[in-house]
Scaffold this active site. Sequence first.
Site, short mmCIF file in Angstrom:
data_model
loop_
_atom_site.label_atom_id
_atom_site.label_comp_id
_atom_site.label_asym_id
_atom_site.label_seq_id
_atom_site.Cartn_x
_atom_site.Cartn_y
_atom_site.Cartn_z
N HIS A 7 5.54 58.75 5.00
CA HIS A 7 4.16 58.78 5.46
C HIS A 7 3.25 59.38 4.39
O HIS A 7 3.63 60.30 3.67
CB HIS A 7 4.05 59.62 6.74
N ASP A 35 7.29 60.90 0.49
CA ASP A 35 7.63 60.85 1.91
C ASP A 35 7.26 59.45 2.41
O ASP A 35 6.41 58.76 1.83
CB ASP A 35 6.81 61.91 2.65
N HIS A 81 0.90 66.83 5.67
CA HIS A 81 -0.15 66.30 6.53
C HIS A 81 -1.21 67.34 6.87
O HIS A 81 -2.23 67.01 7.49
CB HIS A 81 0.44 65.75 7.83
N ASP A 130 12.64 60.40 4.98
CA ASP A 130 12.39 59.44 6.05
C ASP A 130 12.16 58.02 5.51
O ASP A 130 11.88 57.10 6.27
CB ASP A 130 11.22 59.87 6.93
#
Length: 341
Positions: free
Chosen positions: A197, A195, A160, A284
């Site tokens: 996200h 991931d 990120h 995740d």
Amino acid sequence: MIPIFYDPVQRGHAPAVELHNGGFVPFAESIDRVDSILAAVTAAFGAPSPPGAHGMAAVERVHGADYLAFLANAHADWLAAGRPGDAMPYVFPAVGRRDLRLDRIDGRLGRYAIDVGTPIAAGTWAAALAGAQVALSALAPLFEGAARASFALCRPPGHHAGADYCGGYCYLNNAAIAAQAAVDAGRRVAVLDIDYHHGNGTQDIFSGVANPLFVSIHADPATDYPFYWGHADEVGTGDGSGFTLNLPLPHGTQYPAYRAALDVALARIAVFAPDMMVISFGADTFGGDPISNFALQTGDYTPIAAAIAALGVPCLIVMEGGYAVSALGDNVVAFLKGFAG
């Protein structure tokens, strides 16, 4: 065997969240994550190797000097301003950012962050820099032909983080730093982000170039963080147009639908014909993850990894998210076994 790299300095990143009653609890991206992964991978593959010292050159190829100086000094500046605890942004430019001189640390935190979920603690800078060295060290056995896959146990995660901002628990973009180092070494690189996200920072960093290719399978940003990146119509800009592929998926996605998206991703990567891959791996996507909404199971990670390995391209696996701590180590081992076997 898969070479595994880790630096205990990464444990020094230990921010805490203040409760309304004045107490503190560990941040979601906690040291417990590392302990779960370390215990499982050591039992399955042996103890990790320490990283080498690669300096700042590769980091500076991805992140700007002003941003790096900010990260290195933010916590000390926060304390010097009379603030207790961890440095935390709380005000942001809503639309665009002007290149202003911001003397107060409060202003610089908002200038170099995209959310309030990425506090800077006393050990954050050292831990983030150690994570980048881990990722760069894990490139070596791939460059040397000594392994077909290697694992960089990076913590805090990185995908990120953009060239000049932190966010989503991320400070330095380990996957992007490694990918750029591989490009600089003459490799044709594909970055596959799996991931839960979207890897907005990685996309931002490489959006305008044709090497590396960036492909991401993630939760639909219409409903999930980071919201403003990762939509299917984002395909790259300028020289990079057509070299970004986003495959957003809905809440509740199980293995069959996930595998269908993975097949699309791998087909695009095969057309690109890389000679190296960097995989941003987040566990995740697991059905029991407390902050995510996919429904993969531990046994699904091995065939996912095996499908990636079947491309026959050397793969650097960089650890990103995963917050179901009790299952995290098993999920990571299941994924690595798809490459080992």
